[in-house]
Design a protein around this motif. Sequence first.
Motif, PDB file in Angstrom:
ATOM      1  N   GLU A  21       0.827  -1.204   0.000  1.00 42.64           N
ATOM      2  CA  GLU A  21       0.000   0.000   0.000  1.00 42.64           C
ATOM      3  C   GLU A  21       0.866   1.260   0.000  1.00 42.64           C
ATOM      4  O   GLU A  21       0.584   2.228  -0.702  1.00 42.64           O
ATOM      5  CB  GLU A  21      -0.910  -0.009   1.226  1.00 42.64           C
ATOM      6  CG  GLU A  21      -1.906   1.127   1.266  1.00 42.64           C
ATOM      7  CD  GLU A  21      -2.813   1.025   2.480  1.00 42.64           C
ATOM      8  OE1 GLU A  21      -3.047   2.079   3.109  1.00 42.64           O
ATOM      9  OE2 GLU A  21      -3.276  -0.084   2.790  1.00 42.64           O
ATOM     10  N   GLN A  22       1.954   1.235   0.773  1.00 37.44           N
ATOM     11  CA  GLN A  22       2.848   2.390   0.843  1.00 37.44           C
ATOM     12  C   GLN A  22       3.559   2.634  -0.482  1.00 37.44           C
ATOM     13  O   GLN A  22       3.810   3.774  -0.863  1.00 37.44           O
ATOM     14  CB  GLN A  22       3.886   2.195   1.939  1.00 37.44           C
ATOM     15  CG  GLN A  22       3.323   2.230   3.336  1.00 37.44           C
ATOM     16  CD  GLN A  22       4.360   1.840   4.375  1.00 37.44           C
ATOM     17  OE1 GLN A  22       5.529   1.664   4.071  1.00 37.44           O
ATOM     18  NE2 GLN A  22       3.922   1.701   5.620  1.00 37.44           N
ATOM     19  N   LEU A  23       3.898   1.572  -1.196  1.00 31.57           N
ATOM     20  CA  LEU A  23       4.658   1.697  -2.438  1.00 31.57           C
ATOM     21  C   LEU A  23       3.782   1.843  -3.676  1.00 31.57           C
ATOM     22  O   LEU A  23       4.296   2.064  -4.770  1.00 31.57           O
ATOM     23  CB  LEU A  23       5.573   0.485  -2.614  1.00 31.57           C
ATOM     24  CG  LEU A  23       6.680   0.341  -1.581  1.00 31.57           C
ATOM     25  CD1 LEU A  23       7.447  -0.940  -1.810  1.00 31.57           C
ATOM     26  CD2 LEU A  23       7.611   1.535  -1.617  1.00 31.57           C
ATOM     27  N   GLN A  24       2.485   1.744  -3.515  1.00 30.84           N
ATOM     28  CA  GLN A  24       1.580   1.759  -4.653  1.00 30.84           C
ATOM     29  C   GLN A  24       1.743   3.023  -5.502  1.00 30.84           C
ATOM     30  O   GLN A  24       1.756   2.963  -6.720  1.00 30.84           O
ATOM     31  CB  GLN A  24       0.139   1.633  -4.175  1.00 30.84           C
ATOM     32  CG  GLN A  24      -0.844   1.383  -5.283  1.00 30.84           C
ATOM     33  CD  GLN A  24      -2.222   1.067  -4.727  1.00 30.84           C
ATOM     34  OE1 GLN A  24      -2.514   1.369  -3.579  1.00 30.84           O
ATOM     35  NE2 GLN A  24      -3.054   0.459  -5.539  1.00 30.84           N
ATOM     36  N   GLY A  25       1.919   4.154  -4.893  1.00 36.39           N
ATOM     37  CA  GLY A  25       2.063   5.402  -5.631  1.00 36.39           C
ATOM     38  C   GLY A  25       3.371   5.507  -6.399  1.00 36.39           C
ATOM     39  O   GLY A  25       3.491   6.302  -7.332  1.00 36.39           O
ATOM     40  N   VAL A  29       6.168   6.142 -11.003  1.00 37.02           N
ATOM     41  CA  VAL A  29       7.480   6.794 -10.976  1.00 37.02           C
ATOM     42  C   VAL A  29       8.557   5.808 -11.417  1.00 37.02           C
ATOM     43  O   VAL A  29       9.439   6.142 -12.219  1.00 37.02           O
ATOM     44  CB  VAL A  29       7.791   7.342  -9.565  1.00 37.02           C
ATOM     45  CG1 VAL A  29       9.210   7.865  -9.483  1.00 37.02           C
ATOM     46  CG2 VAL A  29       6.787   8.409  -9.170  1.00 37.02           C
ATOM     47  N   ILE A  30       8.478   4.594 -10.914  1.00 38.24           N
ATOM     48  CA  ILE A  30       9.466   3.575 -11.272  1.00 38.24           C
ATOM     49  C   ILE A  30       9.377   3.240 -12.758  1.00 38.24           C
ATOM     50  O   ILE A  30      10.399   3.123 -13.440  1.00 38.24           O
ATOM     51  CB  ILE A  30       9.286   2.316 -10.398  1.00 38.24           C
ATOM     52  CG1 ILE A  30       9.668   2.648  -8.953  1.00 38.24           C
ATOM     53  CG2 ILE A  30      10.107   1.151 -10.921  1.00 38.24           C
ATOM     54  CD1 ILE A  30       9.310   1.580  -7.949  1.00 38.24           C
ATOM     55  N   LEU A  31       8.161   3.111 -13.277  1.00 37.91           N
ATOM     56  CA  LEU A  31       8.002   2.823 -14.706  1.00 37.91           C
ATOM     57  C   LEU A  31       8.554   3.954 -15.568  1.00 37.91           C
ATOM     58  O   LEU A  31       9.224   3.712 -16.578  1.00 37.91           O
ATOM     59  CB  LEU A  31       6.528   2.575 -15.037  1.00 37.91           C
ATOM     60  CG  LEU A  31       5.947   1.267 -14.519  1.00 37.91           C
ATOM     61  CD1 LEU A  31       4.450   1.203 -14.802  1.00 37.91           C
ATOM     62  CD2 LEU A  31       6.653   0.082 -15.144  1.00 37.91           C
ATOM     63  N   MET A  32       8.289   5.191 -15.180  1.00 46.90           N
ATOM     64  CA  MET A  32       8.796   6.329 -15.951  1.00 46.90           C
ATOM     65  C   MET A  32      10.318   6.389 -15.876  1.00 46.90           C
ATOM     66  O   MET A  32      10.984   6.655 -16.880  1.00 46.90           O
ATOM     67  CB  MET A  32       8.181   7.629 -15.430  1.00 46.90           C
ATOM     68  CG  MET A  32       8.522   8.818 -16.258  1.00 46.90           C
ATOM     69  SD  MET A  32       7.905   8.595 -17.932  1.00 46.90           S
ATOM     70  CE  MET A  32       8.473  10.072 -18.684  1.00 46.90           C
ATOM     71  N   THR A  33      10.868   6.132 -14.701  1.00 45.28           N
ATOM     72  CA  THR A  33      12.324   6.120 -14.548  1.00 45.28           C
ATOM     73  C   THR A  33      12.945   5.052 -15.432  1.00 45.28           C
ATOM     74  O   THR A  33      13.972   5.284 -16.079  1.00 45.28           O
ATOM     75  CB  THR A  33      12.704   5.877 -13.076  1.00 45.28           C
ATOM     76  OG1 THR A  33      12.108   6.895 -12.275  1.00 45.28           O
ATOM     77  CG2 THR A  33      14.202   5.885 -12.878  1.00 45.28           C
ATOM     78  N   ASP A  34      12.309   3.895 -15.487  1.00 41.01           N
ATOM     79  CA  ASP A  34      12.796   2.818 -16.348  1.00 41.01           C
ATOM     80  C   ASP A  34      12.790   3.253 -17.812  1.00 41.01           C
ATOM     81  O   ASP A  34      13.752   3.021 -18.542  1.00 41.01           O
ATOM     82  CB  ASP A  34      11.938   1.570 -16.155  1.00 41.01           C
ATOM     83  CG  ASP A  34      12.422   0.410 -16.997  1.00 41.01           C
ATOM     84  OD1 ASP A  34      13.605   0.034 -16.863  1.00 41.01           O
ATOM     85  OD2 ASP A  34      11.622  -0.122 -17.795  1.00 41.01           O
ATOM     86  N   LYS A  35      11.725   3.916 -18.228  1.00 39.43           N
ATOM     87  CA  LYS A  35      11.646   4.385 -19.615  1.00 39.43           C
ATOM     88  C   LYS A  35      12.735   5.413 -19.912  1.00 39.43           C
ATOM     89  O   LYS A  35      13.332   5.404 -20.988  1.00 39.43           O
ATOM     90  CB  LYS A  35      10.268   4.989 -19.889  1.00 39.43           C
ATOM     91  CG  LYS A  35       9.167   3.961 -19.949  1.00 39.43           C
ATOM     92  CD  LYS A  35       7.832   4.615 -20.207  1.00 39.43           C
ATOM     93  CE  LYS A  35       6.718   3.578 -20.229  1.00 39.43           C
ATOM     94  NZ  LYS A  35       5.422   4.181 -20.508  1.00 39.43           N
ATOM     95  N   VAL A  36      12.986   6.297 -18.953  1.00 35.26           N
ATOM     96  CA  VAL A  36      14.024   7.316 -19.149  1.00 35.26           C
ATOM     97  C   VAL A  36      15.391   6.653 -19.252  1.00 35.26           C
ATOM     98  O   VAL A  36      16.193   6.988 -20.129  1.00 35.26           O
ATOM     99  CB  VAL A  36      14.003   8.352 -18.006  1.00 35.26           C
ATOM    100  CG1 VAL A  36      15.226   9.247 -18.058  1.00 35.26           C
ATOM    101  CG2 VAL A  36      12.733   9.191 -18.074  1.00 35.26           C
TER     102      VAL A  36
END
Length: 88
Positions: A21-25, A29-36
């Motif tokens: 629940e804490q990491l859901q948000g 961000v992680i997906l966008m960082t991966d794309k970058v």
Amino acid sequence: MAEGDNNSVYQLAAETASLEEQLQGWGEVILMTDKVLRWERAWFPPALMISFLLLFPGLNQHGIITKYVGMAKREINKLLKHKEKKNE
């Protein structure tokens, strides 16, 4: 023993659910960082450079750049001294 095992299983499940629940948000961000990091868009490198250039004065003002440059110099000097000792 079985009751203690069940309690630890329930506690672990509750902790896992809480962490999820804490990491859901952070998922987006992680997906966008991966794309970058994979340079999936042509505009990512210039955008990162512009961001860095905008942040640079603040980092310099707070001494962060100086700190890391100093650390890098010390590490380079250590490597050079080690290389000199090795060559002797």
